[in-house]
Each structure stands twice: as C-alpha cells, then as structure tokens.
Design an enzyme around this catalytic site. Structure first.
Site, PDB file in Angstrom:
ATOM      1  N   ASN A  59       0.875  -1.181   0.000  1.00  0.00           N
ATOM      2  CA  ASN A  59       0.000   0.000   0.000  1.00  0.00           C
ATOM      3  C   ASN A  59       0.907   1.225   0.000  1.00  0.00           C
ATOM      4  OD1 ASN A  59      -1.751   2.096   0.547  1.00  0.00           O
ATOM      5  ND2 ASN A  59      -2.176   1.470   2.668  1.00  0.00           N
ATOM      6  N   TRP A  60       0.980   1.876  -1.147  1.00  0.00           N
ATOM      7  CA  TRP A  60       1.902   3.024  -1.269  1.00  0.00           C
ATOM      8  C   TRP A  60       1.330   4.289  -0.626  1.00  0.00           C
ATOM      9  CZ3 TRP A  60       5.120   3.414  -6.441  1.00  0.00           C
ATOM     10  CH2 TRP A  60       5.988   2.311  -6.508  1.00  0.00           C
ATOM     11  N   LYS A  61       0.081   4.233  -0.174  1.00  0.00           N
ATOM     12  CA  LYS A  61      -0.565   5.412   0.425  1.00  0.00           C
ATOM     13  C   LYS A  61      -0.383   6.627  -0.506  1.00  0.00           C
ATOM     14  CE  LYS A  61       0.389   3.419   4.915  1.00  0.00           C
ATOM     15  NZ  LYS A  61       0.239   3.580   6.346  1.00  0.00           N
ATOM     16  N   HIS A  83      -9.401   0.893   5.067  1.00  0.00           N
ATOM     17  CA  HIS A  83      -8.124   1.141   5.761  1.00  0.00           C
ATOM     18  C   HIS A  83      -8.379   2.102   6.921  1.00  0.00           C
ATOM     19  CE1 HIS A  83      -4.036   2.396   6.578  1.00  0.00           C
ATOM     20  NE2 HIS A  83      -3.625   1.353   5.882  1.00  0.00           N
ATOM     21  N   GLU A 121      -6.789   4.514   7.969  1.00  0.00           N
ATOM     22  CA  GLU A 121      -6.555   5.926   7.655  1.00  0.00           C
ATOM     23  C   GLU A 121      -7.758   6.541   6.952  1.00  0.00           C
ATOM     24  OE1 GLU A 121      -2.733   5.507   5.719  1.00  0.00           O
ATOM     25  OE2 GLU A 121      -1.855   4.911   7.627  1.00  0.00           O
ATOM     26  N   GLU A 151      -5.095  -5.070  10.717  1.00  0.00           N
ATOM     27  CA  GLU A 151      -4.071  -4.047  10.902  1.00  0.00           C
ATOM     28  C   GLU A 151      -4.335  -3.280  12.201  1.00  0.00           C
ATOM     29  OE1 GLU A 151      -2.191  -2.835   6.928  1.00  0.00           O
ATOM     30  OE2 GLU A 151      -3.966  -1.638   7.186  1.00  0.00           O
ATOM     31  N   GLY A 185       2.809   2.057  10.775  1.00  0.00           N
ATOM     32  CA  GLY A 185       3.800   3.119  10.622  1.00  0.00           C
ATOM     33  C   GLY A 185       4.542   3.489  11.894  1.00  0.00           C
ATOM     34  N   SER A 200       3.675  -2.295  10.298  1.00  0.00           N
ATOM     35  CA  SER A 200       5.131  -2.306  10.518  1.00  0.00           C
ATOM     36  C   SER A 200       5.803  -3.618  10.124  1.00  0.00           C
ATOM     37  CB  SER A 200       5.458  -1.941  11.969  1.00  0.00           C
ATOM     38  OG  SER A 200       5.059  -0.608  12.240  1.00  0.00           O
ATOM     39  N   GLY A 205       2.896  -1.146   4.248  1.00  0.00           N
ATOM     40  CA  GLY A 205       2.916   0.263   3.882  1.00  0.00           C
ATOM     41  C   GLY A 205       4.332   0.726   3.557  1.00  0.00           C
ATOM     42  N   GLY A 206       4.990   1.298   4.553  1.00  0.00           N
ATOM     43  CA  GLY A 206       6.300   1.925   4.338  1.00  0.00           C
ATOM     44  C   GLY A 206       7.313   1.043   3.630  1.00  0.00           C
TER      45      GLY A 206
HETATM   46  C1  PEP Z   1      -0.624   0.109   6.079  1.00  0.00           C
HETATM   47  O1  PEP Z   1      -0.799   1.302   6.018  1.00  0.00           O
HETATM   48  O2  PEP Z   1      -1.461  -0.650   5.573  1.00  0.00           O
HETATM   49  C2  PEP Z   1       0.554  -0.382   6.770  1.00  0.00           C
HETATM   50  C3  PEP Z   1       0.546  -1.620   7.173  1.00  0.00           C
HETATM   51  O3  PEP Z   1       1.592   0.499   6.977  1.00  0.00           O
HETATM   52  P1  PEP Z   1       3.037   0.185   7.584  1.00  0.00           P
HETATM   53  O4  PEP Z   1       3.508  -1.121   6.959  1.00  0.00           O
HETATM   54  O5  PEP Z   1       3.873   1.339   7.182  1.00  0.00           O
HETATM   55  O6  PEP Z   1       2.872   0.036   9.045  1.00  0.00           O
END
Ligand code: PEP
Length: 250
Positions: A10-12, A93, A95, A163, A169, A209, A230-231
């Site tokens: 997920n590149w957000k 999600h 967010e 999640e 993050g 994470s 994500g990251g």
């Molecule tokens: C996400 O936003 O779906 C996520 C899991 O982010 P991160 O891996 O950066 O925690």
C-alpha cells in the site's frame, strides 16, 4: 487447506512517475517467487502508468466509492478502476475509517461495489491502542467484520487485512501469539458469518510495521496468509525480502 501467500504493498499518498522503476523491480523480482501472490496499490494517478510499466502485474486502488457514478467530487468508482486494468482495491483502511469518517456500513457498501465491478477486495479491520490495552481487541475487530463484510461474496475474491492501528507506521508490532489469536478468531468469525467453506478459503493478511526483519515470524504465525505492507513496500530493496519470506513459508 492450503492458501497461497499474498503480499500487498500500500503506497498510500506516495509515489510520482519516477517511482515506477521500483514497481518494475518489485514485479520482476516477484516472478522469482511464483508461490506468492504479489500486488501493489499505488495512488490513483499511478495505477494506469504502473500497469503499463509492468504488464500483467496485479495493481489496485487504495479506496473506491460505493456509487457507480455521480456527483462525488474527488472520488473514483470501482468500475473506473476495473476500466483501467486494476485488479483489486483496499477498502476500510484505518486511515480512511479515521480520517474520512468511514463507518462499517460505508466499508461494506464499498466492498460490495468493488466485487460487483469485478475487483478483488482487501477489507481492513483493526483496533486502536486503547482497545488493545483494555483487552477488547478481538471483540472490536469481530464487530467490524460483522458490520463490514458483504452479505454475499466469492470467498476467493475477498481477503481480510488485520491491521492494529497502533502498529501502522510506528515500528510497533503485536506479539506473534497475539497475531495468531486474532487471526484465529477472525477465521472462526468468517466461518460463522460466511460459511465454513468460505472461512477456510479466505485469506487473512497481517498489516502494521511489517519489514524484512520481522516478516518471516509474522507470516509464519497461525492463520496468517500474507501481509499488507505500507512503508516497506515503496522500494524493491525493502519489499522483495518480505515476498521472499512468504515464499519460504508458502
Ligand atoms: C498500512 O498502512 O497498511 C501499513 C501496514 O503500513 P506500515 O507497513 O507502514 O505500518
């Protein structure tokens, strides 16, 4: 029941066209791990260019609207994603649930619209920190599933992503035991709500994470069928080792 491992990035709100070379490198490396399903969900602006840069790759959106079309400025319908070759979409999600006030009913409507448009869906659930600390995480997440799972669906086309909000993050991750307990509870809930066959087929991803160092442990936990990342999905150097961890286990 063997479920193929599924690793989704997920590149957000990250990525310009200059990042397409990372996507190409990710999808090229993923071919070395054919036992793992790999997908990337970049911002809307990069979906078409990413499909063009990596033909045949599974590319998707991070959200869609529940309506087919209309006066919804700034929104994108599920059929618009299908139209440009997207294969999947993330809905619910945290967010979006938190930042855009999306309710379980909104998430359910989005998931139903996406499935109707021919997309696969990754439906996200997860508890805030205070709920985890009060011991109510499993009840909270199962209630989210009760409210946001479509009434009818093809179980091969809908995955759940667990999640925990406090892990996204932050570099914090639940213990492997807590992940396994949550995923086991989610699978039991899916079997209860959608039928035991669906409960066995549906994939449940962990997100929060995930990185090259912890991927093998997290992906190896009970009832974990993959990761939503994500990251660490923004570069091939960070993402491909997570795919490789899935291949090792799958
Ligand atoms: C996400 O936003 O779906 C996520 C899991 O982010 P991160 O891996 O950066 O925690």
């Amino acid at each position: 029941m063997t479920r193929r491992k599924y690793v989704v990035g997920n590149w957000k709100m990250n990525g310009l066209t200059s990042a397409l070379n990372e996507a190409q490198a990710i999808f090229a490396a993923a071919k070395e791990h054919p036992s793992v399903d790999v997908a990337l969900c970049p911002p809307f602006t990069l979906i078409g260019p990413m499909i063009a840069a990596a033909p045949g790759a599974a590319v998707g959106g991070q959200d869609c609207h529940s309506a087919a079309s209309g006066a919804y400025t700034g929104s994108v319908a599920a059929s618009m994603l299908t139209d440009i070759g997207a294969r999947l979409v993330i809905v619910g999600h945290s967010e979006r649930r938190e930042g855009f006030d999306e309710s379980d009913a909104d998430v359910k409507a989005k998931a139903e619209a996406a499935l109707a448009a021919g997309l696969s869906v990754i439906l996200c659930v997860g508890e805030p920190r205070e709920v985890r600390e009060s011991g109510g995480a499993i009840d909270y997440v199962l209630a989210q599933i009760a409210g946001s799972l479509p009434d009818e669906f093809d179980s091969t086309k809908l995955a759940i992503a667990y999640e925990p909000i406090w892990a996204i993050g932050t570099g914090l991750v639940p213990t492997v035991e807590d992940v396994a307990a949550m995923h086991g509870a989610i699978r039991a809930k899916l079997s209860d709500q959608a039928g035991s066959a669906a409960g066995q087929v549906m994939r449940i991803l962990y997100g929060g994470s995930v990185n090259a160092e912890n991927a093998e442990e997290l992906l190896g936990a009970g009832d974990v069928d993959g990761a939503l990342v994500g990251g660490a999905s923004l570069t091939a150097a960070k993402f491909v080792p997570i795919v490789a961890a899935g291949a090792k286990l799958g």
